[in-house]
Structure formats: C-alpha cells, structure tokens
Design a protein around this motif. Structure first.
Motif, short mmCIF file in Angstrom:
data_model
loop_
_atom_site.label_atom_id
_atom_site.label_comp_id
_atom_site.label_asym_id
_atom_site.label_seq_id
_atom_site.Cartn_x
_atom_site.Cartn_y
_atom_site.Cartn_z
N GLN A 82 7.96 54.01 31.61
CA GLN A 82 8.38 55.15 30.81
C GLN A 82 8.77 56.31 31.74
O GLN A 82 7.97 57.21 32.00
CB GLN A 82 7.27 55.58 29.86
CG GLN A 82 6.97 54.54 28.80
CD GLN A 82 5.96 55.05 27.80
OE1 GLN A 82 4.96 55.65 28.16
NE2 GLN A 82 6.23 54.81 26.53
N PRO A 83 10.01 56.30 32.23
CA PRO A 83 10.45 57.37 33.15
C PRO A 83 10.34 58.77 32.56
O PRO A 83 10.30 59.75 33.30
CB PRO A 83 11.91 57.00 33.43
CG PRO A 83 12.01 55.54 33.15
CD PRO A 83 11.03 55.27 32.04
N GLU A 84 10.25 58.88 31.23
CA GLU A 84 10.10 60.20 30.60
C GLU A 84 8.86 60.93 31.11
O GLU A 84 8.82 62.15 31.13
CB GLU A 84 10.02 60.07 29.07
CG GLU A 84 11.28 59.51 28.43
CD GLU A 84 11.37 57.98 28.49
OE1 GLU A 84 10.38 57.31 28.91
OE2 GLU A 84 12.43 57.46 28.14
N HIS A 85 7.83 60.16 31.49
CA HIS A 85 6.62 60.79 32.06
C HIS A 85 6.98 61.59 33.31
O HIS A 85 6.46 62.68 33.52
CB HIS A 85 5.56 59.75 32.40
CG HIS A 85 4.96 59.09 31.19
ND1 HIS A 85 4.37 57.87 31.25
CD2 HIS A 85 4.86 59.49 29.91
CE1 HIS A 85 3.93 57.53 30.05
NE2 HIS A 85 4.22 58.49 29.21
N ALA A 86 7.84 61.00 34.14
CA ALA A 86 8.25 61.70 35.37
C ALA A 86 9.08 62.94 35.03
O ALA A 86 8.98 63.95 35.72
CB ALA A 86 9.05 60.76 36.27
N VAL A 87 9.87 62.87 33.96
CA VAL A 87 10.65 64.03 33.54
C VAL A 87 9.71 65.18 33.18
O VAL A 87 9.88 66.31 33.64
CB VAL A 87 11.56 63.68 32.34
CG1 VAL A 87 12.25 64.93 31.80
CG2 VAL A 87 12.58 62.62 32.73
N SER B 35 12.43 68.63 23.53
CA SER B 35 13.08 67.32 23.40
C SER B 35 13.57 66.84 24.76
O SER B 35 14.06 67.64 25.57
CB SER B 35 14.24 67.39 22.40
OG SER B 35 15.33 68.08 22.94
N ILE B 36 13.39 65.55 24.98
CA ILE B 36 13.85 64.90 26.21
C ILE B 36 14.59 63.63 25.79
O ILE B 36 14.06 62.84 25.00
CB ILE B 36 12.66 64.53 27.12
CG1 ILE B 36 11.94 65.79 27.62
CG2 ILE B 36 13.12 63.66 28.28
CD1 ILE B 36 10.64 65.51 28.35
N SER B 37 15.80 63.45 26.31
CA SER B 37 16.54 62.23 25.99
C SER B 37 17.27 61.72 27.23
O SER B 37 17.82 62.50 28.01
CB SER B 37 17.53 62.47 24.84
OG SER B 37 18.41 63.51 25.16
N ARG B 38 17.25 60.39 27.37
CA ARG B 38 17.96 59.76 28.49
C ARG B 38 19.43 59.67 28.12
O ARG B 38 19.78 59.29 27.01
CB ARG B 38 17.41 58.37 28.75
CG ARG B 38 18.02 57.69 29.96
CD ARG B 38 17.42 56.28 30.18
NE ARG B 38 17.90 55.69 31.40
CZ ARG B 38 19.06 55.07 31.56
NH1 ARG B 38 19.89 54.97 30.53
NH2 ARG B 38 19.41 54.55 32.72
N MET C 273 18.93 56.09 39.73
CA MET C 273 18.52 57.36 39.15
C MET C 273 18.82 57.38 37.66
O MET C 273 19.93 57.06 37.24
CB MET C 273 19.22 58.53 39.84
CG MET C 273 18.84 59.87 39.26
SD MET C 273 19.29 61.24 40.35
CE MET C 273 17.97 61.12 41.55
N HIS C 274 17.81 57.79 36.88
CA HIS C 274 17.96 58.01 35.45
C HIS C 274 18.27 59.50 35.25
O HIS C 274 17.61 60.35 35.84
CB HIS C 274 16.65 57.72 34.70
CG HIS C 274 16.11 56.35 34.92
ND1 HIS C 274 16.42 55.30 34.08
CD2 HIS C 274 15.26 55.85 35.86
CE1 HIS C 274 15.77 54.22 34.49
NE2 HIS C 274 15.08 54.53 35.56
N ILE C 275 19.24 59.81 34.40
CA ILE C 275 19.56 61.20 34.08
C ILE C 275 19.09 61.49 32.65
O ILE C 275 19.41 60.74 31.72
CB ILE C 275 21.07 61.50 34.19
CG1 ILE C 275 21.60 61.16 35.58
CG2 ILE C 275 21.37 62.94 33.80
CD1 ILE C 275 21.22 62.13 36.66
#
Length: 183
Positions: free
Chosen positions: A85-90, A104-107, A122-124
């Motif tokens: 879950q890369p959102e954790h890093a965000v 709100s966070i969205s890939r 890299m995920h943006i």
C-alpha cells in the motif's frame, strides 16, 4: 523484431539500504554474450500536493548528486510497511516533509525512472484538502533533510517549464499531468 535477452549469470556486487548493484552476463538474440550492470532500487512515491486547483507545494533542497539546489515535488522511498500500500508512504512523506495531512489521496500514474540501467519505479499521487499536522504529531525528517517549502501557481511552474528551469523528472511529470487536468 525485438528479442529477449537470456540471463546466464548474475551476481549482486553491492547491497545498500536503498539500492543494490547487480552484474549480469546475458546471451543476446544473435548468440553473442554481453554484460549488464543494473541498479536495483526500492520503489518510490511522489506527491502533487494541491493547496487549491491553481497551486501546489514544491520543495527546494540541496541534492549532493547534482551539487546544487533543485525544485521538486515531495517524494520518498517505500519501505517494508508500504510495498502493498504505497499510500502509507504518501501519508508519511506529507507529514515528514510538508507537515501536512491530506483529506484525499489518489494514485494517478507510475513510471520507470531510468530503464537504461535501473529498475527504479515511481508512483505519482495527488493529495488534496491539505491540513497542517499538529506539532506533537509531526514525524521526524530524514537525517540531513533540509528543505524550503514553496507554494507555486500553475503559471509560475509553466514559466519554469517553458524556460527549461524545471529539471527534476518527477516534477516535470507532475507539471505535465497538472497541464492535462487543466485541459
């Protein structure tokens, strides 16, 4: 027709906390052999942090790799907590670097950074509805991390892009995505 190489030997010659270096011997489509040096890098995230539709937050920081300051969107590497879950890093990077949290966070996309020698990916993400993090809840910044936060308008970013002064890859991708959103 493009042909796949066949790996006949592989060895990790360096292993560090962020990347390792692998040397390979491969057989090419024509039967000849060649060597490959590959940087194996942990995946990373970067965040387009919108304060509103016309402004984002970028960081100005010194980067030893280029020996200079650069403007870039917030970013960080994934660790063992984040791979699924890369959102954790965000969320972590927004706190550590911007001292903010997002409603709100969205890939929006991902890309390989330098396929000629590395598997770095890299995920943006886009973060909106930013709120300040209380001082007691702020995470420590990485050792030696010193940065200035700059809120920039779309027009300011476009001026940097148009004059070649926007020169960080993830930030250029972010700007182009922002331009796409503006239609």
């Amino acid at each position: 027709m493009a042909e796949r190489e066949i790996v006949i030997d592989s060895e990790i010659v360096y292993e560090g906390p962020i990347f390792s270096i692998e040397t390979q011997q491969v057989t090419l489509y024509n039967g000849q052999q060649a060597g490959r040096d590959i940087v194996r890098h942990v995946p990373a995230i970067a965040v387009i942090a919108f304060t509103d539709d016309d402004h984002i937050i970028v960081e100005k920081q010194y980067r030893a790799t280029i020996g200079d300051f650069i403007l870039e969107i917030p970013a960080g590497k994934l660790d063992e907590r984040d791979f699924d879950q890369p959102e954790h890093a965000v969320t972590r990077e927004l706190n550590e670097e911007l001292r903010m949290t997002a409603g709100s966070i969205s890939r929006v996309m991902g890309f390989f950074e330098t396929v000629g020698f590395s598997d770095a990916y890299m995920h943006i993400y886009v973060a909106r509805d930013l709120q300040s993090v209380a001082e007691a809840e702020q995470l420590p910044r990485d050792l030696g991390e010193s940065l200035d936060l700059v809120t920039m308008s779309y027009d300011e970013m476009k001026a940097l892009f148009d004059t070649g002064q926007l020169n960080d890859q993830k930030t250029i991708v972010a700007f182009l995505y922002w331009s796409y959103l503006r239609g």
